[in-house]
Motif scaffolding. Structure first.
Motif, PDB file in Angstrom:
ATOM      1  N   GLN A 159      14.428  21.330 -14.501  1.00 39.11           N
ATOM      2  CA  GLN A 159      14.414  20.201 -15.440  1.00 39.11           C
ATOM      3  C   GLN A 159      13.273  20.391 -16.425  1.00 39.11           C
ATOM      4  OE1 GLN A 159      15.791  16.935 -11.994  1.00 39.11           O
ATOM      5  NE2 GLN A 159      13.984  16.533 -13.237  1.00 39.11           N
ATOM      6  N   ASP A 160      13.328  19.702 -17.571  1.00 42.94           N
ATOM      7  CA  ASP A 160      12.211  19.769 -18.527  1.00 42.94           C
ATOM      8  C   ASP A 160      11.030  18.951 -18.017  1.00 42.94           C
ATOM      9  OD1 ASP A 160      13.623  21.394 -20.257  1.00 42.94           O
ATOM     10  OD2 ASP A 160      14.445  19.701 -21.392  1.00 42.94           O
ATOM     11  N   THR A 161      11.339  17.788 -17.450  1.00 46.92           N
ATOM     12  CA  THR A 161      10.296  16.943 -16.856  1.00 46.92           C
ATOM     13  C   THR A 161      10.781  16.414 -15.508  1.00 46.92           C
ATOM     14  OG1 THR A 161      11.102  14.932 -17.959  1.00 46.92           O
ATOM     15  CG2 THR A 161       9.358  16.185 -19.084  1.00 46.92           C
ATOM     16  N   TYR A 162       9.820  16.018 -14.689  1.00 48.05           N
ATOM     17  CA  TYR A 162      10.114  15.549 -13.333  1.00 48.05           C
ATOM     18  C   TYR A 162       9.403  14.217 -13.107  1.00 48.05           C
ATOM     19  CZ  TYR A 162      11.503  20.420 -12.676  1.00 48.05           C
ATOM     20  OH  TYR A 162      12.110  21.643 -12.790  1.00 48.05           O
ATOM     21  N   SER A 163      10.154  13.230 -12.666  1.00 43.83           N
ATOM     22  CA  SER A 163       9.561  11.928 -12.369  1.00 43.83           C
ATOM     23  C   SER A 163       9.064  11.936 -10.926  1.00 43.83           C
ATOM     24  CB  SER A 163      10.585  10.806 -12.586  1.00 43.83           C
ATOM     25  OG  SER A 163      10.928  10.716 -13.945  1.00 43.83           O
ATOM     26  N   ILE A 164       7.839  12.403 -10.756  1.00 47.98           N
ATOM     27  CA  ILE A 164       7.243  12.522  -9.420  1.00 47.98           C
ATOM     28  C   ILE A 164       6.688  11.165  -8.999  1.00 47.98           C
ATOM     29  CG2 ILE A 164       5.534  13.701  -7.989  1.00 47.98           C
ATOM     30  CD1 ILE A 164       7.596  15.602  -9.121  1.00 47.98           C
ATOM     31  N   ARG A 165       7.200  10.645  -7.900  1.00 42.23           N
ATOM     32  CA  ARG A 165       6.679   9.378  -7.381  1.00 42.23           C
ATOM     33  C   ARG A 165       5.674   9.647  -6.277  1.00 42.23           C
ATOM     34  NH1 ARG A 165       9.980   5.098  -3.615  1.00 42.23           N
ATOM     35  NH2 ARG A 165       8.117   4.352  -2.530  1.00 42.23           N
ATOM     36  N   GLY A 166       4.425   9.313  -6.547  1.00 43.68           N
ATOM     37  CA  GLY A 166       3.376   9.380  -5.532  1.00 43.68           C
ATOM     38  C   GLY A 166       2.974   7.972  -5.144  1.00 43.68           C
ATOM     39  N   ASP A 167       2.846   7.715  -3.866  1.00 42.53           N
ATOM     40  CA  ASP A 167       2.472   6.385  -3.388  1.00 42.53           C
ATOM     41  C   ASP A 167       1.029   6.386  -2.900  1.00 42.53           C
ATOM     42  OD1 ASP A 167       5.054   5.732  -3.939  1.00 42.53           O
ATOM     43  OD2 ASP A 167       5.482   4.824  -1.994  1.00 42.53           O
ATOM     44  N   HIS A 168       0.253   5.446  -3.407  1.00 38.71           N
ATOM     45  CA  HIS A 168      -1.181   5.387  -3.124  1.00 38.71           C
ATOM     46  C   HIS A 168      -1.485   4.241  -2.171  1.00 38.71           C
ATOM     47  CE1 HIS A 168      -2.323   8.272  -6.367  1.00 38.71           C
ATOM     48  NE2 HIS A 168      -1.099   7.938  -6.746  1.00 38.71           N
ATOM     49  N   ILE A 169      -2.214   4.564  -1.110  1.00 39.13           N
ATOM     50  CA  ILE A 169      -2.631   3.551  -0.138  1.00 39.13           C
ATOM     51  C   ILE A 169      -3.975   2.996  -0.596  1.00 39.13           C
ATOM     52  CG2 ILE A 169      -3.035   3.051   2.286  1.00 39.13           C
ATOM     53  CD1 ILE A 169      -0.243   4.175   1.649  1.00 39.13           C
ATOM     54  N   LEU A 170      -4.056   1.691  -0.794  1.00 35.38           N
ATOM     55  CA  LEU A 170      -5.271   1.071  -1.322  1.00 35.38           C
ATOM     56  C   LEU A 170      -5.966   0.226  -0.263  1.00 35.38           C
ATOM     57  CD1 LEU A 170      -4.048  -0.138  -4.842  1.00 35.38           C
ATOM     58  CD2 LEU A 170      -5.023   2.069  -4.204  1.00 35.38           C
ATOM     59  N   ASN A 171      -7.273   0.148  -0.388  1.00 30.17           N
ATOM     60  CA  ASN A 171      -8.101  -0.707   0.456  1.00 30.17           C
ATOM     61  C   ASN A 171      -7.946  -2.145  -0.045  1.00 30.17           C
ATOM     62  OD1 ASN A 171     -10.142  -2.058   1.785  1.00 30.17           O
ATOM     63  ND2 ASN A 171     -11.719  -0.524   1.388  1.00 30.17           N
ATOM     64  N   ALA A 172      -7.362  -3.010   0.774  1.00 34.05           N
ATOM     65  CA  ALA A 172      -7.107  -4.398   0.351  1.00 34.05           C
ATOM     66  C   ALA A 172      -8.394  -5.151   0.060  1.00 34.05           C
ATOM     67  CB  ALA A 172      -6.309  -5.130   1.423  1.00 34.05           C
ATOM     68  N   ARG A 173      -9.515  -4.706   0.632  1.00 30.79           N
ATOM     69  CA  ARG A 173     -10.783  -5.405   0.439  1.00 30.79           C
ATOM     70  C   ARG A 173     -11.175  -5.462  -1.035  1.00 30.79           C
ATOM     71  NH1 ARG A 173     -10.869  -2.039   4.614  1.00 30.79           N
ATOM     72  NH2 ARG A 173     -11.637  -2.601   6.681  1.00 30.79           N
ATOM     73  N   ARG A 174     -10.698  -4.517  -1.845  1.00 34.63           N
ATOM     74  CA  ARG A 174     -11.070  -4.490  -3.263  1.00 34.63           C
ATOM     75  C   ARG A 174     -10.590  -5.749  -3.983  1.00 34.63           C
ATOM     76  NH1 ARG A 174      -9.986  -0.694  -6.893  1.00 34.63           N
ATOM     77  NH2 ARG A 174      -9.922   1.086  -5.490  1.00 34.63           N
ATOM     78  N   TYR A 175      -9.586  -6.438  -3.410  1.00 41.70           N
ATOM     79  CA  TYR A 175      -9.046  -7.630  -4.056  1.00 41.70           C
ATOM     80  C   TYR A 175      -9.592  -8.928  -3.454  1.00 41.70           C
ATOM     81  CZ  TYR A 175      -5.796  -4.273  -6.062  1.00 41.70           C
ATOM     82  OH  TYR A 175      -5.256  -3.200  -6.730  1.00 41.70           O
ATOM     83  N   TRP A 176     -10.469  -8.824  -2.468  1.00 38.65           N
ATOM     84  CA  TRP A 176     -11.047 -10.012  -1.859  1.00 38.65           C
ATOM     85  C   TRP A 176     -12.262 -10.477  -2.650  1.00 38.65           C
ATOM     86  CZ3 TRP A 176     -11.341  -8.385   4.037  1.00 38.65           C
ATOM     87  CH2 TRP A 176     -10.039  -8.155   4.496  1.00 38.65           C
ATOM     88  N   GLU A 177     -12.550 -11.755  -2.566  1.00 38.76           N
ATOM     89  CA  GLU A 177     -13.736 -12.288  -3.243  1.00 38.76           C
ATOM     90  C   GLU A 177     -14.983 -12.002  -2.412  1.00 38.76           C
ATOM     91  OE1 GLU A 177     -13.296 -16.410  -4.064  1.00 38.76           O
ATOM     92  OE2 GLU A 177     -11.602 -16.150  -5.441  1.00 38.76           O
ATOM     93  N   GLY A 178     -16.097 -11.809  -3.097  1.00 32.34           N
ATOM     94  CA  GLY A 178     -17.371 -11.614  -2.418  1.00 32.34           C
ATOM     95  C   GLY A 178     -17.536 -10.225  -1.837  1.00 32.34           C
ATOM     96  N   ASP A 179     -18.594 -10.056  -1.063  1.00 28.72           N
ATOM     97  CA  ASP A 179     -18.917  -8.774  -0.437  1.00 28.72           C
ATOM     98  C   ASP A 179     -18.080  -8.591   0.826  1.00 28.72           C
ATOM     99  OD1 ASP A 179     -20.002  -6.479   0.576  1.00 28.72           O
ATOM    100  OD2 ASP A 179     -21.946  -7.352   1.116  1.00 28.72           O
TER     101      ASP A 179
END
Length: 449
Positions: free
Chosen positions: A279-299
């Protein structure tokens, strides 16, 4: 009479199909005895709340609760291999109703097993080498908690060997439920229910990034094992090359995580082309696991447990021939990742799944080409060690053969070295494919710095 053990909170147990293995390499001034290791691990059990957890049934629901008695599952394994230990701990059957939901195995090693490049300490002062394997049930811990546990253990072992008094009442971190993440999800679900147009946009965005097929599985159909096994391929980048790579990322205004994702995409395209997918281009799907704490308020730095958001699907069109435009492409990957992380798209995706059938969720959530979990520099979490024991190296793996997943890239930097582990499911990815993918990834890395 019911046995003791405080009931904590209900849990759905989404991560029950995953086991984690952490491999911690140590260099010691004196021979480590089974007694000193057991003592340090016992203090670890007493001081780290998740390590005292088990499951229980209450009113028809599964709850997390404290163990009724103290059990430390530890053995010395003089004759083993890295692959064998990862395989055993990834597939370990934990007694979920009694506990513990973790274990430790010590493998005495020759000093030649230590990395060849600079270690940051006088090797002659620490002539004894060991590898300690930790097995963890993913339901009680995540990467952030596990790296901290490794660091706690190194500190405790140093204190034990130094003959210091250790106060078990002082807990290292606070075990918390996923209530903070649930609240964020409930807010998003309520907003979608109140605004049908916003809900439809979120569904459309989800469906656009969650195609129900994998190019790896369709291109290499029939090459995998009938009964998949979860295997591990680990590679380190030396201190000098890691430093060059990090500096180049900063110069190009992309994170190491974005650059690595771009490298993985390019390497996978090479593999797909070799497999016959032109193909000329490839739609590569990568899934990233994130630390949920980054969305919490405070320390949230002291909060222990399993707090991740599964999982952020990112698709960036990747050209068949990247030519000399790798960093231009990496900036596109970075912009897309940055926008989605800041917008909380992973939380949005998790909220959207509330409106979908369980069957559809399972079909879409594991249809990525690969996963990425990059913890960044973990040196402060793991610590470099102390007077008696130095922490030399750390890596981690996860079993994937319990789910219809292909492979996952687990990355971090420790003591100046970038470490990459490819956990792959042989039902979809052969060992030859895994080797070729990693070869292309790291050859590309060398060529662009």
């Amino acid at each position: 009479m019911e046995d003791e053990g405080k009931w904590l909170w209900k849990t759905k147990g989404f991560f029950d199909c995953f086991n984690l293995c952490y491999q911690l390499t140590l260099a010691a001034r004196e021979t480590l005895t089974e007694e000193s290791l057991t003592q340090a691990l016992t203090h670890l059990f007493r001081k780290v709340p998740p390590l005292r957890m088990r499951y229980g049934r209450r009113d028809g629901d599964t709850w997390l609760r404290e163990m009724a008695k103290e059990i430390v599952d530890f053995e010395v394994v003089p004759e083993t291999t890295m692959r064998d230990m990862h395989d055993k701990l990834q597939h370990r059957h934990y007694d979920t109703w009694t506990g513990p939901l973790w274990c430790a195995r010590l493998w005495p090693r020759p000093q030649s097993s230590l990395p060849d490049d600079e270690l940051g300490f006088d090797r002659s002062r620490y002539p004894h080498a060991y590898t300690l394997f930790f097995g963890f049930h993913h339901g009680i811990t995540d990467g952030n908690t596990n790296m901290r546990i490794c660091g706690f253990f190194v500190q405790l072992l140093n204190d034990v060997l130094a003959g210091k008094s250790i106060q078990d009442e002082e807990q290292l971190g606070i075990l918390v439920s996923d209530e903070r993440t649930k609240k964020l999800l409930e807010e998003r679900i309520a907003n979608m229910e109140a605004d049908p147009e916003a809900k439809q946009r979120a569904l459309d965005d989800y469906n656009a990034r969650h195609t129900k097929h994998s190019m790896i599985e369709s291109t290499f159909k029939g090459t995998g094992d009938k009964e998949g096994r979860s295997l591990v391929l680990a590679r380190d980048v030396d201190v000098a090359t890691t430093s060059q790579f990090v500096k180049r990322c900063r110069t190009e205004n992309v994170t190491v995580n974005s650059a690595f994702t771009a490298l993985a995409n390019v390497a996978l395209v090479d593999l797909l082309v070799e497999g016959g997918l032109q193909q000329d281009t490839y739609s590569i799907r990568g899934d990233h696991i994130l630390n949920a704490r980054r969305y919490w308020e405070g320390d949230a730095s002291q909060y222990l447990g399993c707090h991740i958001v599964p999982q952020l699907a990112v698709i960036v069109p990747t050209p068949r021939d990247i030519g000399g435009k790798f960093w231009e492409y990496a900036r596109l990957v970075h912009a897309d990742l940055k926008q989605k992380i800041e917008a909380g798209t992973a939380l949005q995706d998790e909220a959207v799944r509330h409106f979908m059938s369980e069957k559809t969720v399972m079909e879409t959530i594991f249809s990525c080409e690969f996963g990425v979990t990059n913890m960044g520099d973990v040196t402060k979490l793991v610590t470099e060690g102390g007077e008696h024991v130095q922490a030399v190296h750390v890596l981690r793996s996860v079993n994937l053969d319990g789910v219809p997943a292909t492979c996952s890239n687990l990355c971090h930097t420790f003591r100046g070295r970038f470490t990459h582990v490819l956990s792959y499911n042989t039902a979809s990815v052969t060992s030859e494919m895994a080797e070729k993918f990693c070869d292309r990834l790291f050859n590309q890395l060398s060529s662009v710095i």
